[in-house]
Every structure is written in structure tokens, then in C-alpha cells.
Design an enzyme around this catalytic site. Structure first.
Site, PDB file in Angstrom:
ATOM      1  N   GLU A 170       0.813  -1.226   0.000  1.00  0.00           N
ATOM      2  CA  GLU A 170       0.000   0.000   0.000  1.00  0.00           C
ATOM      3  C   GLU A 170       0.842   1.271   0.000  1.00  0.00           C
ATOM      4  O   GLU A 170       0.784   2.068   0.930  1.00  0.00           O
ATOM      5  CB  GLU A 170      -0.982  -0.012   1.179  1.00  0.00           C
ATOM      6  CG  GLU A 170      -2.004  -1.127   1.067  1.00  0.00           C
ATOM      7  CD  GLU A 170      -3.133  -1.032   2.087  1.00  0.00           C
ATOM      8  OE1 GLU A 170      -3.069  -0.170   2.980  1.00  0.00           O
ATOM      9  OE2 GLU A 170      -4.082  -1.823   1.986  1.00  0.00           O
ATOM     10  N   GLU A 384      -4.995  -8.771   0.486  1.00  0.00           N
ATOM     11  CA  GLU A 384      -5.690  -8.494   1.754  1.00  0.00           C
ATOM     12  C   GLU A 384      -7.165  -8.283   1.487  1.00  0.00           C
ATOM     13  O   GLU A 384      -7.538  -7.646   0.497  1.00  0.00           O
ATOM     14  CB  GLU A 384      -5.176  -7.209   2.429  1.00  0.00           C
ATOM     15  CG  GLU A 384      -3.862  -7.352   3.134  1.00  0.00           C
ATOM     16  CD  GLU A 384      -3.420  -6.059   3.822  1.00  0.00           C
ATOM     17  OE1 GLU A 384      -4.279  -5.270   4.289  1.00  0.00           O
ATOM     18  OE2 GLU A 384      -2.199  -5.838   3.866  1.00  0.00           O
TER      19      GLU A 384
HETATM   20  C1  BGP Z   1      -4.276  -2.293   5.410  1.00  0.00           C
HETATM   21  C2  BGP Z   1      -2.880  -2.633   5.874  1.00  0.00           C
HETATM   22  C3  BGP Z   1      -2.835  -3.730   6.893  1.00  0.00           C
HETATM   23  C4  BGP Z   1      -3.969  -3.706   7.895  1.00  0.00           C
HETATM   24  C5  BGP Z   1      -5.321  -3.444   7.251  1.00  0.00           C
HETATM   25  C6  BGP Z   1      -6.433  -3.211   8.239  1.00  0.00           C
HETATM   26  O1  BGP Z   1      -4.303  -0.982   4.956  1.00  0.00           O
HETATM   27  O2  BGP Z   1      -2.087  -3.027   4.782  1.00  0.00           O
HETATM   28  O3  BGP Z   1      -1.569  -3.703   7.497  1.00  0.00           O
HETATM   29  O4  BGP Z   1      -3.697  -2.934   8.970  1.00  0.00           O
HETATM   30  O5  BGP Z   1      -5.257  -2.330   6.385  1.00  0.00           O
HETATM   31  O6  BGP Z   1      -6.376  -1.887   8.681  1.00  0.00           O
HETATM   32  P1  BGP Z   1      -6.657  -1.417  10.149  1.00  0.00           P
HETATM   33  O7  BGP Z   1      -5.720  -2.199  10.975  1.00  0.00           O
HETATM   34  O8  BGP Z   1      -6.382   0.042  10.148  1.00  0.00           O
HETATM   35  O9  BGP Z   1      -8.078  -1.713  10.431  1.00  0.00           O
END
Ligand code: BGP
Length: 503
Positions: A170, A384
Site C-alpha cells: 500500500e 488483503e
Molecule cells: C491495510 C494494511 C494492513 C492492515 C489493514 C487493516 O491498509 O495493509 O496492514 O492494517 O489495512 O487496517 P486497520 O488495521 O487500520 O483496520
């Protein structure tokens, strides 16, 4: 497009789950690991929820064997994890920390022994602090040099073991939140710096992809992009144009560079007019054009809805008291928010949101897959996708029905996209175990496996299988057929097939 029968998932489909070093490993200062920018940032008061840190996280550093045993039990085919750069190179470059390196050697070996494909992310946001202090982080080309050297070292070390590599996680998120909105390290609020840092990451990405291909043609490498498709609020042509602008600004700006080796024209022209475009040297073009990823990683959580910008949208300009007669003020506004003249965000009346305000939009997932494939025609790995919920442990059980429903709907849309013609070769749910949410602490949980811990480092850190653990195990066992009511032609009984033919 309606499909009466859905295609099957490909036989070698990579059913996986994902994680990131800072969010799960813990052992933040153990065995010679150097500090990362996140180790420092989380200590600034008010930056993370209740001051939560990744110091212990979910202790993956010490418990990875237990976690891999659970992955094996689940039948997981691939595990995406990131390497903590400063665990291997405490200063980001130079001296190697043998113990840190051996941790990853063991992790990879254990995964392979258990039939799980390692998918290695080289950078999931935890830049070695030394590089931030010495060079100013991603604002310096020296950081890109250090990154390419670090990547090359890992390529040589794990050649023959690791096939799947992710360069940057990201990039849009960490450059935006880090350099523009001060919500991530290095905590800056400067659009120009965001653009400059982003350009340098682009160079590092392209050089790394090229190096990987030179070192081993069997490597498969690509970035993981935080992708959100843009919807127009309605069929008003002004809003449709706004959605085009939003896609160009939020998505193409990164993906075009990865795949085509050049910035998309409309956004670049706009930023050049404002004096906000990155400083691109003549030799940079050859670097960007000289690399092409083997796949695109998509992180999908939700998209966004937009409408015409305030200047061209009479309804909005009435609501907002705008002084468009002052050119200096306009220039100042634009330097902070160049998208102001491109689009304005809007609430989507059709979608519900999670407790953290993230829209739940499974159809948007199909839209995202279609759009990304349409523009770039590269295989996609969903690196993801998942939902954060406040799961409760009761008598050793966690009934996370909301997660199951969320994932079921998303997988169904993904299968529809595959039937449409999109080449999706893998899917990694976020996440395998519960882990740290960067800004939201430990109560926003994503895992198939519950970890007993609270925000204050209290709890046993014991692991518990959630209901979704068993559900995803079934999904994998049936190669995606268990959850989906639709069946392929191959699965019909002879009797049913005759009925179809007679119709
Ligand atoms: C994405 C990231 C992850 C993870 C996920 C969930 O943007 O790549 O590392 O954190 O989001 O986000 P959050 O933990 O802010 O809910």
C-alpha cells in the site's frame, strides 16, 4: 453480468492469509533488531489508540511454530508475511543481524515443511529508523539504494525457497498517511513531500522488480496496492466525470507507474500546473519503464463515492462558503488538496459500514477486480481482504458470524469476477491471527485465530480458533465450492444437466 453457472477456482488457487511484521511479531528490541520508524512513532502521545505499540504484538516471533501448526490444520496454501527490514539490517544497510535473519529462515523452512507457500512482503511500512534519521527516509534516493540492496540480499538468500514476492504494501497509504496527513511516520503534512517520497518509492519498486527478474526468472514479484474503486454519486454527468478523476488520482497514479512505467497524463498535467509534480530526472523514465510486475496485489476493503467538485457543483458551492475570487487562497488550498478541483467525496446511501466507518461492499470487490484487470491485464492476487470486529471469547469459543458472512459474500463476488474473465490466482484474507491494527489498537480484530490480549499487554497470548477458522478450512478443502450456492456445469448431476439442456 448474470452467470447461471460459475467457473470453478483454478486447481492451484492460492488460498491464503496475510500479516505484517510490526503488527504480529513483537520482540521489538530482541536478538539485535534495530528500531523502525513505527517503534518511535507509536511513542508519540496521541498517535495510536491508547498508546498501543507493537512491542509484544501477538508474539509471533516466539510463537510462529504454534501458528504454523494451526495454518496446517486449516489447510492454508499460502501465508503472506513481511520481513522487518531492521531485524535483518538494524541500521537499514551495512551490518547484518544473523539472529534476525535466522528467524525468517526458520519461518520459511517451517512453512515449506508444512506445504504452505511463503509470500514475502519486503516492505510493510516499518522503515529502519536509522534510514529516517540519516537520510530523511523516502525523501532520499539513498533510501531507495538501501532498499534495493536489502531486497537483493533476501532474493539471494531465499532463492529456491520463496517464489512469491511483494515489493511495497500500500504505497498509496503509507506515503499519504505519512507525508500528507501526519497519521503515520514520519508525521508530515506536506503534499509536495508526499509526491517526492512516492516517486522515490516508485524508483525503488521498479529497480527491485527488475533485479528480481535478473536474479531468478522463476520469481514472481509485484506490489500490493490499496485499491478502492470510485463510484459517481448518481448519473449526473458531472459526477461521472468526478469518479473518473477520483480513479485517476487515487488509483491510476500508482498502478500506471507500476505497469506502464509512466504517470497518468491527466493527474500529472494537473500537478505540473500547480507546481506539485514530483521532481522526475531524465534517467528515471528508463528505470520506471524497465520493469513490469508479474502480478498485481490488491488489498480490498472498500471503495469510495464522489460527486462533482465544489467549483462546478452548484449545490455544494451553496453549502460551502467558498471564495473563488481570491487566487492566492485558491492556490494555497490547492497545494494542500489538489483534488479539490477534481472531485468531492460523498456518502453512499446504499452501503452500510462497520463500527469503524469502513463501508461493506462485496459487489465493489467485483468492480475493483474488473477495473484493475481491464486496465492492466495482469494476474491479480488479492493480498488483503477482511473485516475488523470486536470479537468476544466465551468459554473458549468465538462466534464471529459477521466475519464469515463478510468473507462469504466477498468470495462469491470474486468467483463471479473470475467467471467474468478476471485472472485471479490467489486470495489472502487479512488476517490469520488477530494482530495490531496500526491506529486502532488490539480490539479491532481481523483474524481466524483469536489471540488473548488487551490494549495494555495483558492476557495470556493464547490462541483460540474462531468459528471462521473452521469455515475457511472448509472453503479451502472444497477449493471454494463450499460457500457458494452456484455450481459449475461439471458439478451437476446427469439428471440436472438434462433438465438444463431441455430448457
Ligand atoms: C491495510 C494494511 C494492513 C492492515 C489493514 C487493516 O491498509 O495493509 O496492514 O492494517 O489495512 O487496517 P486497520 O488495521 O487500520 O483496520
Amino acid at each position: 453480468m448474470y452467470h447461471k453457472f460459475l467457473d470453478k477456482f483454478p486447481p492451484q488457487f492460492l488460498w491464503g492469509a496475510a500479516s505484517a511484521a510490526y503488527q504480529c511479531e513483537g520482540a521489538a528490541a530482541e536478538d539485535g533488531k534495530g528500531p523502525s520508524v513505527w517503534d518511535a512513532f507509536c511513542r508519540i502521545p496521541g498517535k495510536t489508540r491508547n498508546g498501543t505499540t507493537g512491542d509484544t504484538a501477538v508474539d509471533f516471533y516466539h510463537r510462529f511454530e504454534e501458528d504454523i501448526a494451526l495454518m496446517k490444520e486449516m489447510g492454508l496454501k499460502a501465508f503472506r508475511f513481511s520481513v522487518s527490514w531492521s531485524r535483518v539490517f538494524p541500521e537499514g544497510e551495512g551490518n547484518i543481524n544473523r539472529k534476525g535473519l535466522e528467524f525468517y529462515d526458520h519461518l520459511i523452512d517451517r512453512l515449506l515443511e508444512n506445504g504452505i507457500e511463503p509470500m514475502v512482503t519486503l516492505y510493510h511500512w516499518d522503515l529502519p529508523l536509522a534510514l529516517q534519521e540519516k537520510y530523511g527516509g523516502w525523501l532520499s534516493r539513498k533510501t531507495a539504494d538501501a532498499f534495493v540492496a536489502y531486497a537483493g540480499f533476501l532474493f539471494a538468500r531465499w532463492r529456491g525457497k520463496v517464489r512469491w514476492w511483494i515489493t511495497f504494501n500500500e504505497q498509496n497509504v503509507f506515503t499519504g498517511l505519512g507525508y500528507r496527513f501526519a497519521a503515520h511516520p514520519p508525521g508530515e503534512k506536506d503534499f509536495r513531500h508526499m509526491m517526492q517520497a512516492n516517486h522515490i518509492v516508485n524508483l525503488a519498486n521498479a529497480r527491485t522488480v527488475r533485479l528480481a527478474h535478473q536474479m531468478d526468472p522463476t520469481f514472481r514479484i509485484g506490489p500490493s496496492f490499496g485499491y478502492g474503486p470510485s463510484y459517481p454519486l448518481n448519473a449526473d454527468p458531472g459526477n461521472v466525470l468526478a469518479a473518473l478523476n477520483a480513479d485517476a488520482f487515487n488509483n491510476d497514479w500508482w498502478l500506471d507507474v507500476y505497469v506502464k512505467g509512466r504517470y497518468p497524463r491527466f493527474v500529472l498535467k494537473h500537478l505540473e500546473r500547480l507546481g506539485l509534480a514530483p521532481d522526475i530526472r531524465e534517467e528515471d523514465y528508463a528505470i520506471l519503464e524497465g520493469a513490469r510486475p508479474d502480478f498485481l496485489g490488491m488489498n480490498y476493503y472498500h471503495g469510495g463515492t464522489v460527486q462533482a467538485n465544489v467549483f462546478e457543483n452548484p449545490q455544494l458551492s451553496k453549502q460551502k462558503t467558498l471564495d473563488t475570487t481570491d487566487p492566492y487562497q485558491m492556490q494555497a488550498d490547492m497545494e494542500e488538496s489538489p483534488e479539490k478541483v477534481m472531485f468531492e467525496t460523498a456518502r453512499n446511501p446504499y452501503l452500510e459500514s462497520t463500527e469503524w466507518g469502513w463501508e461493506i461492499d462485496p459487489k465493489g470487490f467485483r468492480v475493483a477486480l474488473r477495473k484493475m484487470y481491464d486496465r492492466y491485464e495482469l494476474p491479480i492476487i488479492v493480498t488483503e481482504n477482511g473485516i475488523g470486529t470486536m470479537d468476544v471469547l466465551e468459554n473458549g469459543k468465538i462466534h464471529d458470524t459477521q466475519r464469515i458472512e463478510y468473507l462469504r459474500q466477498h468470495l462469491l463476488e470474486m468467483r463471479k469476477a473470475i467467471t467474468d474473465g478476471v485472472e485471479v490466482i490467489g486470495y489472502c484474507a487479512w488476517s490469520f491471527t488477530d494482530l495490531l491494527s496500526w491506529l486502532n489498537g488490539y480490539r479491532k480484530r481481523y483474524g481466524f485465530v483469536y489471540v488473548d490480549r488487551d490494549e495494555q499487554d495483558g492476557g495470556t497470548l493464547n490462541r483460540y480458533r474462531k468459528d471462521s477458522f473452521h469455515w475457511y478450512a472448509d472453503v479451502i478443502r472444497s477449493n471454494g465450492n463450499s460457500i457458494l450456492p452456484e455450481r459449475t456445469i461439471d458439478e451437476l448431476t446427469e439428471q440436472e444437466w438434462k433438465q438444463v439442456c431441455q430448457k
